[in-house]
Scaffold this motif. Structure first.
Motif, short mmCIF file in Angstrom:
data_model
loop_
_atom_site.label_atom_id
_atom_site.label_comp_id
_atom_site.label_asym_id
_atom_site.label_seq_id
_atom_site.Cartn_x
_atom_site.Cartn_y
_atom_site.Cartn_z
N VAL A 32 -0.03 -8.11 11.64
CA VAL A 32 -0.13 -7.84 13.06
C VAL A 32 -0.27 -6.22 12.83
CG1 VAL A 32 1.27 -7.96 15.10
CG2 VAL A 32 1.61 -9.77 13.38
N ILE A 33 -1.04 -6.19 13.49
CA ILE A 33 -1.21 -4.31 14.23
C ILE A 33 -1.17 -4.26 15.14
CG2 ILE A 33 -3.25 -2.83 14.20
CD1 ILE A 33 -4.40 -4.16 11.71
N ASP A 34 -0.34 -2.93 15.61
CA ASP A 34 0.23 -2.53 16.63
C ASP A 34 -0.53 -1.70 17.77
OD1 ASP A 34 1.84 -1.10 15.47
OD2 ASP A 34 3.53 -1.54 16.80
N GLN A 35 -1.21 -0.79 16.27
CA GLN A 35 -1.13 0.50 17.42
C GLN A 35 -2.20 1.42 16.50
OE1 GLN A 35 2.13 3.49 17.74
NE2 GLN A 35 3.25 2.16 16.47
N VAL A 36 -2.87 2.38 16.66
CA VAL A 36 -4.06 3.30 16.60
C VAL A 36 -3.63 4.82 16.36
CG1 VAL A 36 -5.92 1.09 16.84
CG2 VAL A 36 -5.20 3.38 18.21
N ILE A 37 -3.89 5.56 15.96
CA ILE A 37 -4.06 7.24 15.98
C ILE A 37 -5.31 7.38 15.76
CG2 ILE A 37 -3.55 6.80 13.41
CD1 ILE A 37 -1.86 9.59 14.59
N ILE B 4 -11.57 -2.83 14.59
CA ILE B 4 -11.13 -1.59 15.45
C ILE B 4 -12.15 -0.68 15.53
CG2 ILE B 4 -9.16 -0.55 16.12
CD1 ILE B 4 -7.41 -2.40 14.40
N HIS B 5 -12.64 -0.60 16.82
CA HIS B 5 -13.42 0.65 17.06
C HIS B 5 -12.78 1.40 18.39
CE1 HIS B 5 -17.12 2.74 17.74
NE2 HIS B 5 -17.95 1.73 19.16
N LYS B 6 -12.75 2.83 18.42
CA LYS B 6 -12.60 3.00 19.25
C LYS B 6 -13.19 4.53 19.49
CE LYS B 6 -8.59 1.53 20.11
NZ LYS B 6 -8.63 1.26 21.63
N PRO B 7 -14.14 4.57 20.75
CA PRO B 7 -15.72 5.42 20.28
C PRO B 7 -14.43 7.14 21.02
CG PRO B 7 -16.16 3.63 21.53
CD PRO B 7 -14.49 2.96 21.23
N ILE C 133 -9.26 8.05 11.98
CA ILE C 133 -8.97 6.81 12.61
C ILE C 133 -8.24 6.66 11.63
CG2 ILE C 133 -11.14 4.96 11.84
CD1 ILE C 133 -9.68 3.70 14.85
N ALA C 134 -6.90 5.68 12.20
CA ALA C 134 -6.11 4.84 11.24
C ALA C 134 -5.21 3.66 11.80
CB ALA C 134 -5.16 5.76 10.19
N VAL C 135 -4.75 2.79 11.29
CA VAL C 135 -4.23 1.84 11.72
C VAL C 135 -2.85 1.59 11.54
CG1 VAL C 135 -6.14 0.61 12.66
CG2 VAL C 135 -4.65 0.02 10.75
N HIS C 136 -1.40 1.26 12.47
CA HIS C 136 -0.14 0.70 11.72
C HIS C 136 -0.30 -0.86 12.06
CE1 HIS C 136 3.95 0.23 13.29
NE2 HIS C 136 4.50 1.10 11.93
N PHE C 137 0.70 -0.87 11.05
CA PHE C 137 1.22 -2.30 10.77
C PHE C 137 2.37 -2.67 10.72
CE2 PHE C 137 -2.74 -2.45 8.24
CZ PHE C 137 -3.60 -3.72 7.94
N SER D 25 6.02 -2.06 9.25
CA SER D 25 6.44 -1.06 9.54
C SER D 25 5.36 0.52 9.24
CB SER D 25 7.12 -0.60 9.79
OG SER D 25 7.45 0.84 11.01
N PHE D 26 4.05 -0.23 8.27
CA PHE D 26 3.18 1.43 7.84
C PHE D 26 2.17 1.73 8.65
CE2 PHE D 26 2.17 -2.26 6.31
CZ PHE D 26 0.48 -2.33 6.04
N TRP D 27 1.95 2.71 8.62
CA TRP D 27 0.02 2.98 9.10
C TRP D 27 -0.43 3.34 7.45
CZ3 TRP D 27 -1.24 3.98 13.59
CH2 TRP D 27 -0.88 5.02 14.34
N THR D 28 -1.67 2.94 7.54
CA THR D 28 -2.29 3.14 6.72
C THR D 28 -2.57 4.50 6.42
OG1 THR D 28 -4.51 2.67 7.46
CG2 THR D 28 -3.59 0.80 7.60
N PRO D 29 -4.16 4.60 5.19
CA PRO D 29 -4.81 6.18 5.57
C PRO D 29 -5.18 6.64 6.49
CG PRO D 29 -4.80 5.58 3.48
CD PRO D 29 -4.11 4.15 4.35
N SER D 30 -6.08 7.58 7.32
CA SER D 30 -6.46 7.88 8.44
C SER D 30 -8.45 8.18 7.75
CB SER D 30 -6.33 8.84 8.91
OG SER D 30 -5.95 10.03 8.02
N VAL D 31 -9.28 8.03 8.19
CA VAL D 31 -10.92 8.28 7.45
C VAL D 31 -11.13 8.80 8.61
CG1 VAL D 31 -9.92 5.74 5.97
CG2 VAL D 31 -11.24 5.94 8.54
N ALA D 32 -12.51 9.13 8.56
CA ALA D 32 -13.35 10.09 9.25
C ALA D 32 -13.99 8.95 10.26
CB ALA D 32 -14.20 10.93 8.83
N GLY D 33 -14.23 9.27 11.55
CA GLY D 33 -14.67 8.71 12.38
C GLY D 33 -13.70 7.63 13.70
N ASP D 34 -14.99 6.62 13.51
CA ASP D 34 -14.39 6.09 15.33
C ASP D 34 -13.76 4.26 14.70
OD1 ASP D 34 -16.79 4.77 15.26
OD2 ASP D 34 -17.50 5.90 17.20
N THR D 35 -14.02 3.49 13.94
CA THR D 35 -14.51 2.39 13.21
C THR D 35 -13.19 2.41 12.19
OG1 THR D 35 -16.60 2.47 14.64
CG2 THR D 35 -16.01 0.38 12.75
#
Length: 237
Positions: free
Chosen positions: A125-130, A49-52, A57-61, A98-108
């Motif tokens: 299934v991943i449905d969201q990013v932050i 998942i790449h978000k320029p 960035i973190a993702v939600h399962f 229904s959980f978020w992962t830890p966030s990391v620096a960057g866009d990927t």
């Protein structure tokens, strides 16, 4: 890699690590990122998942269903969450909803599914990013002697020792006591908890801990892995 570390102990300068708040801009994904349902055996697949423009960035399962460890039946089915440089940020097994992962620096962020040759389950299934931080991300900035860590036994970001052995072993290495000086008194620690409160665990959780350390060697300046373990069958104690 042990039962964790009591980083609040005064030997670690009373580290007061806390989790961040869930803060930032969340975005629903137009195209869900997901495994096959069920996923296959002997699989190693990476989803990116790449978000320029993102700074964190973190993702939600919505759900994660992998093979469970059951009694003496160990399993290497895991989801590895990696940053843009392929350093492991989190590791999950079993069932979570229904959980978020830890966030990391960057866009990927990379999501790597690794499975063994036995049972398959429904996958993920991943449905969201932050673009921000999540409430499962540990803030180690107040900790002068603890650089970070992960709990591969419980699948969470807090490697706090609930047994005592890991803290004891860390003290042998890091103690700055004038009488009982450790072998590396100026070093810091990356705490990986792979063993339970009763001193038992599984080889696959230890292996996941080794993977965490080797992939984070550069990011967290890890040069030595310490393990004080004994194993019998599928169970490490």
């Amino acid at each position: 890699i042990d039962t964790g570390v009591d980083y609040t102990h005064n030997a670690f300068d009373n580290c007061d690590a806390q989790t961040f708040q869930l803060t930032g801009q969340t975005t629903l994904l137009n195209d869900l990122v997901q495994s096959e349902h069920p996923y296959g055996n002997n699989e190693e697949t990476t989803f990116t998942i790449h978000k320029p423009g993102y700074t964190n960035i973190a993702v939600h399962f919505t759900n994660l269903t992998l093979e469970e460890i059951n009694g003496n039946a160990d399993t290497t089915d895991r989801i590895y969450i990696l940053d843009g440089n392929n350093a492991t940020i989190a590791v999950y097994k079993g069932e979570h909803s229904s959980f978020w992962t830890p966030s990391v620096a960057g866009d990927t962020m990379h999501i790597r599914l690794v499975t063994d040759g036995s049972v398959t389950r429904d996958g993920f299934v991943i449905d969201q990013v932050i673009n921000g931080t999540t409430n499962v991300t540990m803030d180690w900035s107040s900790c002068s002697r603890v650089a970070g860590g992960w709990d591969t036994y419980h699948d969470d970001a807090n490697p706090l020792d609930d047994h005592g052995h890991g803290t004891h072993v860390a003290g042998i290495a890091l103690s700055q006591n004038d009488t009982y000086k450790g072998v590396a008194p100026s070093a810091s620690v990356v705490a990986v908890k792979a063993i339970s409160a009763n001193g038992k665990g599984y080889a696959s959780d230890v292996l996941a801990g080794i993977e965490y350390c080797t992939s984070n060697a550069k990011r967290l300046n890890i040069s030595v892995i310490s393990m004080s373990l004994a194993c019998g069958g599928n169970s490490c104690v």
